[in-house]
Design a protein around this motif. Structure first.
Motif, mmCIF file in Angstrom:
data_model
loop_
_atom_site.group_PDB
_atom_site.id
_atom_site.type_symbol
_atom_site.label_atom_id
_atom_site.label_comp_id
_atom_site.label_asym_id
_atom_site.label_seq_id
_atom_site.Cartn_x
_atom_site.Cartn_y
_atom_site.Cartn_z
ATOM 1 N N HIS A 1 -3.416 8.785 -5.606
ATOM 2 C CA HIS A 1 -2.768 10.017 -6.038
ATOM 3 C C HIS A 1 -3.229 10.544 -7.389
ATOM 4 O O HIS A 1 -3.384 11.748 -7.549
ATOM 5 N N THR A 2 -3.491 9.715 -8.370
ATOM 6 C CA THR A 2 -3.834 10.206 -9.715
ATOM 7 C C THR A 2 -5.313 10.546 -9.866
ATOM 8 O O THR A 2 -5.690 11.211 -10.825
ATOM 9 N N HIS A 3 -6.142 10.064 -8.946
ATOM 10 C CA HIS A 3 -7.607 10.232 -8.995
ATOM 11 C C HIS A 3 -8.222 9.491 -10.180
ATOM 12 O O HIS A 3 -9.353 9.779 -10.579
ATOM 13 N N ARG A 4 -7.501 8.530 -10.740
ATOM 14 C CA ARG A 4 -8.000 7.763 -11.883
ATOM 15 C C ARG A 4 -7.934 6.277 -11.584
ATOM 16 O O ARG A 4 -6.893 5.765 -11.176
ATOM 17 N N GLN A 5 -9.041 5.599 -11.824
ATOM 18 C CA GLN A 5 -9.062 4.151 -11.609
ATOM 19 C C GLN A 5 -8.129 3.455 -12.579
ATOM 20 O O GLN A 5 -8.034 3.824 -13.747
ATOM 21 N N LEU A 6 -7.495 2.418 -12.050
ATOM 22 C CA LEU A 6 -6.613 1.604 -12.878
ATOM 23 C C LEU A 6 -6.606 0.193 -12.311
ATOM 24 O O LEU A 6 -6.476 0.007 -11.097
ATOM 25 N N ILE A 7 -6.769 -0.772 -13.174
ATOM 26 C CA ILE A 7 -6.596 -2.178 -12.827
ATOM 27 C C ILE A 7 -5.731 -2.757 -13.929
ATOM 28 O O ILE A 7 -6.150 -2.804 -15.085
ATOM 29 N N LEU B 1 0.843 -1.187 0.000
ATOM 30 C CA LEU B 1 0.000 0.000 0.000
ATOM 31 C C LEU B 1 0.882 1.242 0.000
ATOM 32 O O LEU B 1 1.848 1.319 0.776
ATOM 33 N N THR B 2 0.553 2.194 -0.835
ATOM 34 C CA THR B 2 1.229 3.485 -0.869
ATOM 35 C C THR B 2 0.278 4.496 -1.491
ATOM 36 O O THR B 2 -0.687 4.114 -2.164
ATOM 37 N N HIS B 3 0.557 5.765 -1.279
ATOM 38 C CA HIS B 3 -0.252 6.774 -1.971
ATOM 39 C C HIS B 3 0.234 6.921 -3.408
ATOM 40 O O HIS B 3 -0.568 7.037 -4.328
ATOM 41 N N GLY B 4 1.543 6.905 -3.585
ATOM 42 C CA GLY B 4 2.099 6.933 -4.934
ATOM 43 C C GLY B 4 2.861 8.193 -5.282
ATOM 44 O O GLY B 4 3.632 8.207 -6.241
ATOM 45 N N HIS B 5 2.673 9.266 -4.525
ATOM 46 C CA HIS B 5 3.337 10.521 -4.871
ATOM 47 C C HIS B 5 4.858 10.422 -4.797
ATOM 48 O O HIS B 5 5.560 11.014 -5.602
ATOM 49 N N ARG B 6 5.371 9.640 -3.873
ATOM 50 C CA ARG B 6 6.827 9.487 -3.746
ATOM 51 C C ARG B 6 7.419 8.653 -4.897
ATOM 52 O O ARG B 6 8.618 8.649 -5.098
ATOM 53 N N TYR B 7 6.567 7.953 -5.636
ATOM 54 C CA TYR B 7 7.003 7.143 -6.789
ATOM 55 C C TYR B 7 6.650 7.813 -8.104
ATOM 56 O O TYR B 7 6.788 7.207 -9.160
ATOM 57 N N HIS B 8 6.132 9.034 -8.038
ATOM 58 C CA HIS B 8 5.809 9.826 -9.231
ATOM 59 C C HIS B 8 4.879 9.067 -10.186
ATOM 60 O O HIS B 8 5.119 8.995 -11.392
ATOM 61 N N VAL B 9 3.807 8.496 -9.623
ATOM 62 C CA VAL B 9 2.907 7.651 -10.419
ATOM 63 C C VAL B 9 2.152 8.411 -11.499
ATOM 64 O O VAL B 9 1.616 7.792 -12.413
ATOM 65 N N LYS B 10 2.137 9.723 -11.419
ATOM 66 C CA LYS B 10 1.496 10.496 -12.488
ATOM 67 C C LYS B 10 2.347 10.489 -13.754
ATOM 68 O O LYS B 10 1.853 10.783 -14.835
ATOM 69 N N SER B 11 3.626 10.133 -13.620
ATOM 70 C CA SER B 11 4.540 10.089 -14.765
ATOM 71 C C SER B 11 4.785 8.679 -15.276
ATOM 72 O O SER B 11 5.364 8.508 -16.345
ATOM 73 N N GLY B 12 4.394 7.671 -14.500
ATOM 74 C CA GLY B 12 4.605 6.279 -14.905
ATOM 75 C C GLY B 12 4.639 5.377 -13.684
ATOM 76 O O GLY B 12 4.755 5.840 -12.547
ATOM 77 N N LEU B 13 4.532 4.081 -13.923
ATOM 78 C CA LEU B 13 4.432 3.112 -12.835
ATOM 79 C C LEU B 13 5.669 2.223 -12.695
ATOM 80 O O LEU B 13 5.704 1.350 -11.832
ATOM 81 N N GLN B 14 6.694 2.447 -13.512
ATOM 82 C CA GLN B 14 7.864 1.576 -13.510
ATOM 83 C C GLN B 14 8.567 1.561 -12.155
ATOM 84 O O GLN B 14 8.901 0.490 -11.635
ATOM 85 N N HIS B 15 8.808 2.740 -11.597
ATOM 86 C CA HIS B 15 9.534 2.810 -10.323
ATOM 87 C C HIS B 15 8.736 2.145 -9.201
ATOM 88 O O HIS B 15 9.284 1.379 -8.408
#
Length: 181
Positions: free
Chosen positions: A127-133, A94-108
């Motif tokens: 963090h992105t406010h967009r659903q993703l599966i 579990l993470t929010h994602g901001h520290r992994y820059h998820v708005k720019s990509g999910l690789q990290h």
């Protein structure tokens, strides 16, 4: 909370409501629960902007979560940026994602969450406010990346994910489920 997690660690069936980015509004979470029924546990992936204990009390359900980038004013001494839990034998990062820059990509995020010590089966973030599966295969393992979207009752919300773990299998239902009447 420790007793709840210990019970769910090896439970036969676990019903989860995944939410993120409620930004101080619990009415969106309540609306999602009306669609699904009461979960065994709510996983909040940050930007709740109010103590999780208050959400748990209001929803009459245990809530476990992580800190988001908008939760800085809360006392987050006991609220980590990342968390690993085991539910019904599955490993959840579990993470929010901001520290992994998820708005720019999910690789990290994928690289970190699938390595030691995390070794996640499910990577949950917001963090992105967009659903993703998304299913991701790494080292012959299926990894599932899930973002429940924003539980804030706005233009596209509230959104969430209903996840049921049972008999070594799982069912993921995006909310709102447009196929339900």
């Amino acid at each position: 909370m420790d007793q709840v997690l210990e019970r769910l660690k090896t439970a036969d069936v676990v019903r989860l409501l995944l939410v993120s980015d409620s930004h101080g509004r619990t009415d969106g979470i309540a609306s999602l629960i009306q669609q699904t029924g009461q979960p065994d546990l709510i996983l909040h992936l940050g930007d709740h902007q109010e103590p999780l204990e208050e959400i748990a009390w209001e929803m009459d359900c245990p809530v476990l979560g992580v800190a988001g980038n908008c939760d800085h004013f809360l006392s987050t001494a006991d609220l980590p940026d990342n968390r690993l839990i085991i539910l019904a034998g599955w490993r959840f990062f579990l993470t929010h994602g901001h520290r992994y820059h998820v708005k720019s990509g999910l690789q990290h995020l994928c690289q970190v969450a699938t390595q030691d010590p995390w070794c996640a089966d499910f990577i949950l973030f917001g963090h992105t406010h967009r659903q993703l599966i998304r299913q991701h295969v790494q080292n012959d393992r299926d990894i599932y990346l899930i973002n429940p979207g924003s539980a804030f009752p706005g233009r596209e919300g509230p959104q969430g994910i209903w996840l049921v773990l049972s008999d070594g299998k799982f069912q993921i239902t995006p909310l709102p489920d447009l196929q339900r009447p």
